[in-house]
Design an enzyme around this catalytic site. Structure first.
Site, short mmCIF file in Angstrom:
data_model
loop_
_atom_site.label_atom_id
_atom_site.label_comp_id
_atom_site.label_asym_id
_atom_site.label_seq_id
_atom_site.Cartn_x
_atom_site.Cartn_y
_atom_site.Cartn_z
N HIS A 195 90.37 -45.66 129.23
CA HIS A 195 91.34 -44.93 128.42
C HIS A 195 90.92 -43.49 128.19
CE1 HIS A 195 92.77 -49.03 127.75
NE2 HIS A 195 93.92 -48.41 127.81
N CYS A 510 103.89 -48.96 134.92
CA CYS A 510 103.46 -47.88 134.04
C CYS A 510 101.96 -47.63 134.08
CB CYS A 510 103.91 -48.16 132.60
SG CYS A 510 103.20 -49.66 131.93
C1 PEP Z 1 97.81 -50.64 132.12
O1 PEP Z 1 96.96 -51.49 131.85
O2 PEP Z 1 98.13 -50.34 133.30
C2 PEP Z 1 98.51 -49.92 131.04
C3 PEP Z 1 99.50 -49.12 131.29
O3 PEP Z 1 98.03 -50.09 129.79
P1 PEP Z 1 96.69 -49.39 129.23
O4 PEP Z 1 96.19 -48.44 130.28
O5 PEP Z 1 97.05 -48.72 127.98
O6 PEP Z 1 95.79 -50.57 129.04
#
Ligand code: PEP
Ligand code: MG
Length: 581
Positions: A195, A510
């Site tokens: 993240h 996403c």
């Molecule tokens: C993912 O896991 O691809 C996602 C969009 O969620 P995050 O990156 O916030 O875990």
């Protein structure tokens, strides 16, 4: 002499600046001015911290086993005595009152003065006492910092224009430092879909991670160049390199401003297929960018950033107000709000957690699991989303579903919230679409089952790749295995797309994979029609989409999906991209 180091570029762009090193556990003591009325409270804060530090030391002394040498107890007693010594702890009170500065800073001033005095002494034993002063002050400062005002509330621009180098950074740290004006960062560890890396892209700050041993080669205040696209770091760049990278910075600016001609163009392929191009947002600064890049709406609003760098979670009202603000900025565009996805590498306080240590946090209590365990976290957010749904086009999306029971539990809570709102005569959209993220292989394999109960699906490839290939997304030692083109990942994506098609519900993607232009042809060939990406990647993706003819992708996609390794698929993709873009 110029040194070139290579890591993993995770957020593109070139930055040139001086380095500020943040070492793990090193306390960042910041000075700030108090107003007249706060001085008394600050003195009390210091008194309490000294009392607590003494309690800690007494507890340590009382737990020293009898078998231990008496010297250790004596050593602790020395520290306890120092805490009563006017020179160390009384003087800072005077400094707080006189300079109207914070307690941590007053302690730092006094420690510096005492250390200088000790260093001037001839007696070698007395000279070593300066370390004791350091330890005592450090203990009190740590206690103070735990109860200090939140760092982002403290005006501080020391980092303005700096490139931060750290062994690792949490998303919470990254947000704070961005507020303080850093222009780029480097970490020794970390993964490309951590993240922190995602946040760097979202903040538009170049970043290189996994730069092992960087702290051995780079010193505080060194001038460096970082190239976040190639993962290169130049320490003490010569004149030629500086000129080259300044030019590169300018070219980047020209390229991205050239893409701006696509802002109002429809995202339509050459053969007329309309693609929905949505934006991923997380921080308030992203709210405006959605419209600036001409996105069709928000496909992923990561709400966990509302919870970070604060002591108490936001209440229903704060959620509600924030969502109304986002809706206002979107001016009619649809908004997909993802419910809280805390846990693993997203911690509210930068990972300084209490409670039992989780040995596999990514497999632990995170996202919807945490929400179902803690209704007091989940319900206020759900209620706020429903209330906000009366004021704009909102979709609700649940992260990390792994079985149908979880989904049913969520749907039951939603039903009870709808009843509460009905009883209280509070308006909401009764038909607000409820969707789920496909991020766990189990959910992808059973996507057909989820599709029967949900209004839409969205593939979170960051987690899907992590869990499919069994690589922790923040662990740099297994970065080399990270492969969005792994046949297993592609098969799970395909299964999810087919499940959506069969159930006649939309499927979006996403995760970071959706925003990487080099994968677009393959994803389009596989049938993906909704992408949700960082606003920074959206126009480049649109350019590729507009240059693509989906009717000519069949053969290529078939070959890619039947290839036996990610390397083979990457080669096919590269050849295709070279020919068409
Ligand atoms: C993912 O896991 O691809 C996602 C969009 O969620 P995050 O990156 O916030 O875990
Ligand atoms: Mg995820």
């Amino acid at each position: 002499m110029t040194i070139a180091l290579h890591g993993m570029g995770v957020s593109r762009g070139v930055a040139i600046g001086n380095v500020h090193i943040i070492e793990r556990d090193q306390l960042e003591i910041v000075e700030y001015q108090l107003d007249e009325v706060s001085v008394k409270a600050e003195v009390k804060r210091l008194q309490d911290a000294v009392t607590q530090a003494k309690q800690q030391l007494r507890a340590i002394r009382d737990h020293i086993p009898d078998s231990t040498s008496v010297d250790i107890a004596a050593f602790i007693d020395t520290h306890l005595l120092m805490m009563d010594d006017a020179a160390l702890t009384h003087e800072p009170f005077r400094l707080i009152k006189e300079n109207r500065c914070n307690a941590e800073w007053a302690l730092k001033l006094q420690r510096d003065a005492l250390v200088t005095a000790f260093e001037e002494m001839d007696d070698p034993y007395l000279r070593t006492r300066r370390d004791d002063v350091g330890h005592v002050v450090d203990r009190i400062q740590r206690i103070l910092l735990k109860h200090a005002p939140l760092p982002h509330e403290v005006p501080d621009n020391r980092l303005n224009g700096y490139i931060v180098l750290a062994d690792d950074l949490t998303p919470a740290d990254t947000v704070l430092m961005q507020h303080q004006g850093i222009v780029a960062f480097i970490t020794e560890y970390g993964g490309p879909t951590s993240h922190t890396a995602i946040l760097a892209r979202s903040l538009g700050i170049p970043a290189v991670i996994s730069l092992h041993n960087a702290l051995q080669y780079i010193e505080e205040d060194d001038l460096i160049v970082i190239d976040g696209t190639r993962g290169t770091v130049l320490v003490a760049p010569d004149k030629r390199s500086l000129t080259f990278y300044r030019q590169q910075q300018q070219e980047d600016i020209n390229y991205y401003s050239g893409l701006s001609r696509l802002i109002d163009a429809p995202a339509q392929t050459k053969d007329g297929v309309t693609i929905e191009l949505m934006a991923n947002i997380e921080l308030p600064r992203d709210f405006d960018t959605v419209r600036e890049v001409g996105a069709d709406g928000v496909g992923l609003y990561r709400t966990e950033f509302l919870y970070m760098n604060r002591e108490t979670p936001p209440d229903e009202e704060e959620h509600y107000e924030t969502y109304l603000k986002v809706l206002d900025k979107l001016n009619g565009l649809p908004l997909t709000i993802r419910t809280l996805d805390l846990g693993a590498d997203k911690q509210v306080d930068g990972g300084r957690q209490t409670g039992p240590v989780q040995s596999n946090p990514a497999l632990g209590l995170r996202a919807v699991r945490l929400c179902l365990k803690e209704p007091s976290l989940f319900r206020p957010q759900l209620r706020a989303i429903f209330r906000a749904s009366a004021h704009g086009t909102i979709r609700l999306m649940v992260p990390m579903l792994s079985n149908v029971q979880e989904m049913q539990q969520v749907l039951q809570i939603i039903d009870s919230i709808k009843m509460e709102l009905d009883e209280a005569k509070i308006k909401y959209n009764k038909d607000m679409p409820i969707g789920g993220m496909i991020e766990v292989p189990a959910a992808a394999i059973c996507a057909d089952i989820f599709a029967q109960h949900l209004d839409f699906l969205s593939i979170g490839t960051n987690d899907l790749i992590q869990y499919t290939i069994a690589i922790d997304r923040v662990n740099d030692e297994v970065n080399y295995l990270y492969d969005p083109l792994h046949p297993a990942v592609l098969r799970l994506i395909k299964m999810t797309l087919q499940a959506g098609e069969k159930a006649n519900i939309p499927v979006a993607m996403c995760g970071e994979m959706a925003g990487e232009a080099q994968f677009a042809a393959l994803l389009l060939g596989m049938g993906l029609r909704q992408f949700s990406v960082h606003p920074a990647n959206l126009l480049e993706l649109k350019k590729i989409i507009c240059e693509t003819d989906t009717s000519k992708l069949r053969g290529f996609t078939k070959r890619a999906l039947s290839a036996s390794s990610g390397v083979d698929i990457a080669a096919l993709l590269e050849k295709h991209n070279r020919k068409f873009h």
